[in-house]
Structure formats: structure tokens, C-alpha cells
Motif scaffolding. Structure first.
Motif, short mmCIF file in Angstrom:
data_model
loop_
_atom_site.label_atom_id
_atom_site.label_comp_id
_atom_site.label_asym_id
_atom_site.label_seq_id
_atom_site.Cartn_x
_atom_site.Cartn_y
_atom_site.Cartn_z
N ALA A 34 19.81 4.23 9.65
CA ALA A 34 19.43 5.61 9.50
C ALA A 34 20.90 6.22 8.74
CB ALA A 34 19.41 6.31 10.75
N GLU A 35 22.06 5.57 9.07
CA GLU A 35 23.32 5.73 8.20
C GLU A 35 23.20 5.28 6.89
OE1 GLU A 35 27.99 4.43 8.38
OE2 GLU A 35 26.67 3.94 10.11
N PHE A 36 22.65 3.99 6.51
CA PHE A 36 22.42 3.74 5.21
C PHE A 36 21.64 4.49 4.38
CE2 PHE A 36 23.53 -0.89 6.87
CZ PHE A 36 24.62 -0.58 6.73
N GLN A 37 20.39 5.01 5.11
CA GLN A 37 19.40 5.88 4.36
C GLN A 37 20.02 7.11 3.98
OE1 GLN A 37 15.04 6.34 5.69
NE2 GLN A 37 16.07 8.10 6.80
N LEU A 38 20.73 7.79 4.84
CA LEU A 38 21.52 9.03 4.49
C LEU A 38 22.50 8.80 3.43
CD1 LEU A 38 22.10 11.97 5.15
CD2 LEU A 38 23.58 11.18 6.94
N LYS A 39 23.34 7.80 3.30
CA LYS A 39 24.07 7.44 2.46
C LYS A 39 23.54 7.29 0.89
CE LYS A 39 28.50 5.19 1.55
NZ LYS A 39 29.40 4.00 1.93
N VAL A 40 22.38 6.51 0.95
CA VAL A 40 21.77 6.34 -0.41
C VAL A 40 21.12 7.68 -0.94
CG1 VAL A 40 19.28 5.72 0.44
CG2 VAL A 40 20.31 4.94 -1.96
N ARG A 41 20.74 8.46 0.12
CA ARG A 41 20.32 9.97 -0.32
C ARG A 41 21.45 10.79 -1.05
NH1 ARG A 41 16.23 11.65 4.74
NH2 ARG A 41 14.70 10.12 4.34
N GLU A 42 22.68 10.57 -0.40
CA GLU A 42 23.83 11.38 -0.97
C GLU A 42 24.05 10.72 -2.52
OE1 GLU A 42 26.61 11.20 2.14
OE2 GLU A 42 25.38 12.71 3.40
N HIS A 59 0.68 -1.10 0.26
CA HIS A 59 -0.10 0.07 0.20
C HIS A 59 0.90 1.21 0.01
CE1 HIS A 59 0.75 -0.84 4.37
NE2 HIS A 59 0.64 0.35 4.41
N ASN A 60 0.29 2.49 -0.47
CA ASN A 60 0.95 3.80 -0.56
C ASN A 60 2.13 3.77 -1.32
OD1 ASN A 60 -1.17 4.74 1.09
ND2 ASN A 60 0.18 4.28 2.90
N GLU A 61 2.29 3.05 -2.29
CA GLU A 61 3.39 2.72 -3.30
C GLU A 61 4.48 2.69 -2.36
OE1 GLU A 61 3.45 3.24 -6.34
OE2 GLU A 61 1.13 3.10 -6.54
N GLN A 62 4.56 1.68 -1.57
CA GLN A 62 5.89 1.38 -0.88
C GLN A 62 6.25 -0.15 -1.45
OE1 GLN A 62 5.84 2.57 3.69
NE2 GLN A 62 3.78 1.73 3.32
N VAL A 69 13.21 -8.37 6.88
CA VAL A 69 12.40 -7.24 6.15
C VAL A 69 12.77 -5.85 6.28
CG1 VAL A 69 10.11 -6.81 5.35
CG2 VAL A 69 10.78 -9.13 5.97
N PHE A 70 12.60 -5.14 5.20
CA PHE A 70 12.57 -3.68 5.38
C PHE A 70 11.70 -3.11 4.39
CE2 PHE A 70 15.99 -3.58 2.23
CZ PHE A 70 15.79 -2.53 1.54
N THR A 71 10.83 -1.96 4.55
CA THR A 71 10.21 -1.46 3.85
C THR A 71 10.61 -0.10 3.47
OG1 THR A 71 8.22 -2.64 4.96
CG2 THR A 71 7.45 -0.77 3.35
N LEU A 72 10.38 0.30 2.00
CA LEU A 72 10.96 1.59 1.61
C LEU A 72 10.09 2.30 0.69
CD1 LEU A 72 13.90 3.09 1.17
CD2 LEU A 72 13.83 2.03 -0.92
N GLY A 102 11.17 13.42 -2.50
CA GLY A 102 11.90 12.59 -3.52
C GLY A 102 12.87 11.83 -3.09
N ASP A 103 12.99 11.74 -1.58
CA ASP A 103 14.07 10.84 -1.16
C ASP A 103 13.74 9.68 -0.71
OD1 ASP A 103 15.94 13.20 -1.48
OD2 ASP A 103 15.41 14.11 0.42
N TYR A 104 14.61 8.52 -0.72
CA TYR A 104 14.27 7.23 -0.08
C TYR A 104 14.04 7.37 1.27
CZ TYR A 104 16.21 5.28 -4.59
OH TYR A 104 16.51 5.14 -5.95
N GLU A 105 13.04 6.68 1.98
CA GLU A 105 13.09 6.77 3.30
C GLU A 105 12.52 5.13 3.98
OE1 GLU A 105 10.24 8.81 6.61
OE2 GLU A 105 10.00 9.58 4.50
N VAL A 106 13.09 4.84 5.05
CA VAL A 106 13.06 3.46 5.26
C VAL A 106 11.84 3.51 6.30
CG1 VAL A 106 13.75 1.27 6.63
CG2 VAL A 106 15.09 2.38 4.86
N THR A 107 10.68 2.96 6.10
CA THR A 107 9.50 3.12 7.29
C THR A 107 9.43 2.09 8.07
OG1 THR A 107 8.12 1.87 5.62
CG2 THR A 107 8.19 4.37 5.24
N SER A 108 10.29 0.88 7.71
CA SER A 108 9.87 -0.04 8.99
C SER A 108 11.11 -1.01 8.69
CB SER A 108 8.82 -0.83 8.98
OG SER A 108 8.60 -1.69 7.65
#
Length: 226
Positions: A197-205, A152-155, A173-176, A182-188
Motif C-alpha cells: 500500500a505504501e509503494f502504491q501511494l508513492k508511485v501515485r505521488e 483480462h480487464n487490461e491488467q 507475482v503482483f497484478t497492476l 487514472g491511478d496505479y492500483e495493485v489488485t493482487s
């Protein structure tokens, strides 16, 4: 006037008495006729001037009435002019308010159009990223034992298996999702990872999504040995 007429008649009587004692009957008759003629003329003149005076009084009253009516009309005209001036002022204020409101509406329309364009652009970018991720599904499944599901919600839900050597079918499992920026965000993330959080920040950069998924799998693998 009446007083003058009475005085004149008195003088005429005195004059008549003097004439009677001085002149004869013929002169008296002539004088009497002259007196009557004078009295008649005076009577006619008195009546005429009396009418003139009454007409003058009526005329004065009429003029006074007209003056009062003109004054009232002038007052009404003045009041109407003041009212018209007030109406004009109100109309001018309303016109200014309408201009301001129109300008505000136009600004809001332009701002709304810009927001729509930004949202459309972000949605387009998000869809492109989701499509890119879906295209990478087969590669991830073959090389990393990964299953990708659209929920749901295009995740997107990423399910890793073959990580725990004791239980190869155990899911990690992780949900993105793609947020409003327009940035990647891990929701669970299950089980939870301290480094997510570190991986999420790096992929945004870096926008290197393959490395992002690989790093998460490595973190799950390391967690399985604890």
C-alpha cells in the motif's frame, strides 16, 4: 271585451225603446239601420282585436322561447369559454414542463459529453501508461528477471524470478491495473507484502514506475530471506 259588448247592446235596446215611444217608424228604421251598422262595426272590430290579442300571445310565447334559447346558448358559451380557459392553462403548463424537460435533457447531454470526454481522456492516459509499461518489458526482464503479461480487464501481471536462491524459478507475482481515476492500483500480490500500500501511494505521488517495480522486487527479496 264581451262584457262591454253586452252592456252596449243593453243600452242600445233601452235607447231603441225610448225612440219607439218618441219618434215615428221612419226615424225608428233609420235608428235600427244605424244600430245594425254599429253592431257590425263592433263585431268586425272585436274580431280584429281578438286576432291581434292571439297574435300578441303567440308573439310573447315566441319571444319567451327565443329568450330561453338565448339564455341556454349564453350558458353553453360561458361553459365553453371556461373549458377553453382550462385547456389554455393546461397547455401553458405543458409548454413550461416541455421547456423544463428540454433544458434538463440538454444539461444531461452536456454532462454526458463531459463524462465521455473525461472517460476518453482517462482511457487514453491508461492506454499510454500500459504501452509505456509494455515498452519497458524488455528492460525489466533483462535487469530484474521480470516477466510481464497482459491479462483480462487490461491488467498487467508482473512475475519475478531468480529471487529465492534456493528455488530460482519460484514466481513472485503482483497484478497492476489503472483505476477509474487514472491511478496505479495493485489488485493482487503473491506472496503478500505489508508494504504494498505504501509503494502504491508513492508511485501515485511521484509517477516513478521504475522505482515502484524495483522497490517491490527488493521487498520480495527481503521476504525470501525470512
Amino acid at each position: 271585451t264581451e262584457d262591454e259588448i253586452v252592456l252596449f247592446e243593453k243600452e242600445m235596446k233601452e235607447f231603441w225603446t225610448q225612440l219607439k215611444s218618441t219618434y215615428g217608424t221612419e226615424q225608428m228604421n233609420q235608428t235600427l239601420a244605424l244600430r245594425d251598422s254599429c253592431k257590425e262595426s263592433i263585431q268586425v272590430l272585436s274580431e280584429k282585436w281578438s286576432r291581434k290579442l292571439k297574435e300578441g300571445d303567440l308573439m310573447i310565447n315566441k319571444i319567451q322561447e327565443y329568450s330561453n334559447e338565448i339564455l341556454q346558448q349564453s350558458q353553453r358559451i360561458s361553459e365553453n369559454q371556461e373549458h377553453l380557459t382550462e385547456i389554455k392553462s393546461n397547455l401553458n403548463q405543458e409548454e413550461e414542463q416541455i421547456k423544463d424537460l428540454t433544458a434538463s435533457i440538454q444539461e444531461l447531454k452536456e454532462e454526458l459529453m463531459k463524462k465521455k470526454e473525461i472517460i476518453s481522456s482517462k482511457n487514453k492516459a491508461a492506454k499510454e501508461r500500459v504501452e509505456q509499461l509494455c515498452k519497458s518489458k524488455i528492460l525489466f526482464e533483462e535487469r530484474l528477471g521480470l516477466e510481464i503479461r497482459r491479462i483480462h480487464n487490461e491488467q498487467l501481471q508482473f512475475i519475478f524470478r531468480h529471487i529465492d536462491h534456493k528455488d530460482p524459478e519460484k514466481p513472485y507475482v503482483f497484478t497492476l491495473s489503472i483505476n477509474e481515476q487514472g491511478d496505479y492500483e495493485v489488485t493482487s500480490c503473491t506472496p503478500p507484502l505489508d508494504c504494498i500500500a505504501e509503494f502504491q501511494l508513492k508511485v501515485r505521488e511521484t509517477n516513478n514506475f521504475s522505482a515502484f517495480v524495483a522497490n517491490i522486487r527488493k521487498a520480495f527479496t527481503a521476504l525470501s530471506y525470512k
